[in-house]
Design an enzyme around this catalytic site. Structure first.
Site, PDB file in Angstrom:
ATOM      1  N   ASP A 103      -6.753  -3.185   2.883  1.00 37.26           N
ATOM      2  CA  ASP A 103      -5.821  -2.240   2.250  1.00 37.26           C
ATOM      3  C   ASP A 103      -6.549  -1.499   1.123  1.00 37.26           C
ATOM      4  OD1 ASP A 103      -3.512  -0.854   1.689  1.00 37.26           O
ATOM      5  OD2 ASP A 103      -2.422  -2.564   0.851  1.00 37.26           O
ATOM      6  N   LYS A 104      -5.891  -0.438   0.656  1.00 39.55           N
ATOM      7  CA  LYS A 104      -6.395   0.334  -0.481  1.00 39.55           C
ATOM      8  C   LYS A 104      -5.252   0.436  -1.482  1.00 39.55           C
ATOM      9  CE  LYS A 104      -5.564   4.295  -1.415  1.00 39.55           C
ATOM     10  NZ  LYS A 104      -4.968   5.202  -2.446  1.00 39.55           N
ATOM     11  N   HIS A 105      -5.581   0.346  -2.750  1.00 42.40           N
ATOM     12  CA  HIS A 105      -4.544   0.507  -3.776  1.00 42.40           C
ATOM     13  C   HIS A 105      -5.093   1.383  -4.886  1.00 42.40           C
ATOM     14  CE1 HIS A 105      -0.825  -0.662  -5.773  1.00 42.40           C
ATOM     15  NE2 HIS A 105      -1.495  -0.717  -6.893  1.00 42.40           N
ATOM     16  N   SER A 106      -4.217   2.239  -5.421  1.00 43.50           N
ATOM     17  CA  SER A 106      -4.647   3.108  -6.518  1.00 43.50           C
ATOM     18  C   SER A 106      -3.816   2.793  -7.749  1.00 43.50           C
ATOM     19  CB  SER A 106      -4.446   4.560  -6.084  1.00 43.50           C
ATOM     20  OG  SER A 106      -4.166   5.366  -7.189  1.00 43.50           O
ATOM     21  N   THR A 122       3.646   6.502  -3.128  1.00 48.28           N
ATOM     22  CA  THR A 122       3.657   6.685  -1.668  1.00 48.28           C
ATOM     23  C   THR A 122       5.064   6.538  -1.075  1.00 48.28           C
ATOM     24  OG1 THR A 122       1.399   5.877  -1.595  1.00 48.28           O
ATOM     25  CG2 THR A 122       2.612   5.774   0.460  1.00 48.28           C
ATOM     26  N   ARG A 129       7.955  -6.079 -18.547  1.00 50.14           N
ATOM     27  CA  ARG A 129       6.866  -5.347 -19.222  1.00 50.14           C
ATOM     28  C   ARG A 129       7.294  -3.918 -19.530  1.00 50.14           C
ATOM     29  NH1 ARG A 129       2.382  -5.639 -15.016  1.00 50.14           N
ATOM     30  NH2 ARG A 129       1.252  -4.306 -16.452  1.00 50.14           N
ATOM     31  N   SER A 131      -0.651  -8.307 -11.574  1.00 54.53           N
ATOM     32  CA  SER A 131       0.467  -7.622 -10.910  1.00 54.53           C
ATOM     33  C   SER A 131      -0.011  -6.997  -9.602  1.00 54.53           C
ATOM     34  CB  SER A 131       1.016  -6.554 -11.864  1.00 54.53           C
ATOM     35  OG  SER A 131       1.914  -5.701 -11.216  1.00 54.53           O
ATOM     36  N   LYS A 137       0.350  -8.954  -5.303  1.00 52.40           N
ATOM     37  CA  LYS A 137       1.008  -8.301  -4.145  1.00 52.40           C
ATOM     38  C   LYS A 137       0.002  -8.063  -3.031  1.00 52.40           C
ATOM     39  CE  LYS A 137       2.531  -5.405  -7.195  1.00 52.40           C
ATOM     40  NZ  LYS A 137       3.116  -4.401  -8.075  1.00 52.40           N
ATOM     41  N   LYS A 138      -1.215  -7.706  -3.379  1.00 53.49           N
ATOM     42  CA  LYS A 138      -2.240  -7.434  -2.350  1.00 53.49           C
ATOM     43  C   LYS A 138      -2.654  -8.732  -1.662  1.00 53.49           C
ATOM     44  CE  LYS A 138      -1.641  -3.551  -2.611  1.00 53.49           C
ATOM     45  NZ  LYS A 138      -1.246  -2.719  -1.466  1.00 53.49           N
TER      46      LYS A 138
HETATM   47  N1  URA Z   1       0.652  -1.149 -10.549  1.00 60.32           N
HETATM   48  C1  URA Z   1       1.203  -2.382 -10.429  1.00 60.32           C
HETATM   49  O1  URA Z   1       1.631  -2.797  -9.360  1.00 60.32           O
HETATM   50  N2  URA Z   1       1.270  -3.163 -11.531  1.00 60.32           N
HETATM   51  C2  URA Z   1       0.798  -2.764 -12.730  1.00 60.32           C
HETATM   52  O2  URA Z   1       0.868  -3.521 -13.665  1.00 60.32           O
HETATM   53  C3  URA Z   1       0.231  -1.471 -12.840  1.00 60.32           C
HETATM   54  C4  URA Z   1       0.157  -0.685 -11.720  1.00 60.32           C
END
Ligand code: URA
Length: 440
Positions: free
Chosen positions: A81-84, A121, A169, A184, A188-189
């Site tokens: 996967d890719k996350h930004s 997204t 937060r 965080s 999830k990843k």
């Molecule tokens: N994206 C996230 O899922 N968590 C964060 O804390 C910041 C960006």
């Protein structure tokens, strides 16, 4: 309760490291509700002020991942996967997922909504009539098997501890913390059961991390904690001092993705997508060299195959597949207003933060979590930094719900795109690379 939240908070407040067992107790309390909001808020602030060691951050990440379900594996394909970290005009995920899936890599893309001035997204996908982003895990798996990629929001069973921690937060001034951001994102990843992750850490005026030193600290934290959790991560620091691509706003960005899937995308957006795709193919082990990965992805982008893969996914997730051949089916905002150049000259700057806020003001993003997003509004740039424009020619078009909103956005766009004689060159798109994790 066998643990004592106030004592753990005091320990963190005084700068001591918590043990994995103490962190697991805290996260269990987040999920079962035994940790009160005040205790959670105090814990998060203590972490913000005192930080965490890499092994504490890894323990927090794993405890958050284990607070929910792990996606099942399906098939033998590598799963990447890719996350930004989020930016303005960053729509690369929507092009990358089908592109990389066409190279026999599974891409389980669990994404988020827009946050502040940054797009998300899920909001973009929901601009497609009928498209479903809330998938239960069996449906997500089935789409992933059929299309090679699936795009959905995190269901309630993915890292539920993060939902409560993130919401807390958000209202307690504790978002900007490297261990909290790292845990965080990675919790999830990791729940996606990945073989590898490509992390795009944005840096610049419209990014979470405004300067290179902060972005690099986050980049290294994600690589190191990924490695400690057994995940191979390649992280790139990329430019967010200029919008990515030309379209800003949910449906407008889908149109840009459709055009890019047919080989007609803006150069910067396509180039970053290919660079992120190269890293995904290298992590997957389906390519050994960056140059051959790059040429494979570039050929695919001009072949029309990506458009067909998108179309198949739109249909499979309930969306109107005809938008790929006829993007006008997405609809159009009632007011389309050009922003003319007031003089001839060169575009000296395109301020991504001002434009991101302008899209939110048009209704294309949220000011409060419950706000509804207008999918049709936004801005389409006609020029980027360094390009020449003649007096009266459009710098951009504004798509708005009302004439008043269009006029206000047009004023913001004009101020965000000053004209002059000589522009500073744009910063490089990819500025730094780091990689780590278990060797294949
Ligand atoms: N994206 C996230 O899922 N968590 C964060 O804390 C910041 C960006």
């Amino acid at each position: 309760m066998h643990y004592h939240p106030a004592r753990l908070n005091q320990k963190k407040r005084d700068g001591e490291a918590l043990s994995p067992a103490e962190i697991q107790d805290l996260v269990a309390g987040v999920v079962d509700g035994s940790l009160h909001d005040a205790q959670l808020g105090a814990f998060l602030m203590a972490v913000c002020l005192r930080g965490m060691t890499p092994s504490e951050t890894a323990a927090l990440t794993l405890a958050m991942r284990d607070s929910g379900a792990l996606l099942a594996r399906c098939g033998d394909q590598p799963r990447i996967d890719k996350h930004s970290t989020g930016g303005v005009g960053d729509k690369t995920s929507l092009l990358l997922a089908p592109l990389v899936a066409l190279c026999s890599v599974h891409v389980p893309m669990i994404s988020g909504r827009g946050l502040g001035h940054t797009g998300g997204t899920i909001d973009k996908l929901e601009a497609i009539p009928g498209y479903r982003t809330a998938l239960d895990l069996p449906t997500f798996d089935a789409v992933l098997r059929d299309c090679g990629f699936a795009m959905a929001q995190a269901s309630a069973d993915i890292a539920p501890a993060d939902r409560r921690m993130y919401a807390t937060r958000d209202v307690s001034g504790t978002v900007e913390s490297i261990p909290l951001i790292t845990s965080s994102i990675l919790s999830k990843k990791l729940a996606e059961n990945l073989d590898g992750l490509v992390m795009d850490v944005k840096c610049g005026r419209a990014a979470f991390m405004k300067d290179a030193a902060d972005a690099d600290r986050l980049l290294q934290s994600i690589v190191d904690v990924g490695a400690a959790a057994g995940l191979r991560v390649t992280a790139l620091r990329t430019d967010m001092d200029h919008p990515l691509g030309l379209a800003l706003g949910n449906a407008l960005e889908i149109v840009e993705i459709i055009e890019a899937s047919q080989g007609r995308g803006p150069a910067d957006m396509v180039s970053l997508t290919v660079e992120l795709g190269v890293e995904m193919l290298l992590l997957a082990g389906v390519e050994q060299q960056a140059a051959s990965a790059r040429s494979r992805l570039s050929k695919l982008l001009s072949s029309g195959a990506v458009a067909r893969a998108l179309q198949q996914n739109f249909e499979r997730q309930g969306g109107d597949p005809r938008v790929v051949d006829d993007p006008s089916r997405l609809g159009r905002a009632p007011h389309l207003v050009p922003v003319p150049a007031l003089r001839s000259g060169v575009v000296l700057d395109v301020d991504p933060l001002a434009l991101g806020h302008a899209v939110v003001d048009l209704g294309g993003g949220r000011r409060a979590p419950a706000d509804k997003v207008d999918p049709l509004v936004g801005i389409v740039l006609q020029r980027v930094r360094g390009e020449r424009v003649e007096k009266g020619a459009p710098l951009a078009f504004v798509h708005a719900r009302t004439a008043a909103a269009a006029a206000a956005a047009a004023r913001t766009v004009a101020a965000a795109m000053p004209l002059g004689e000589v522009a500073e060159p744009r910063l490089p798109l990819v500025q730094r690379r780091a990689t780590g994790g278990p060797v294949r």
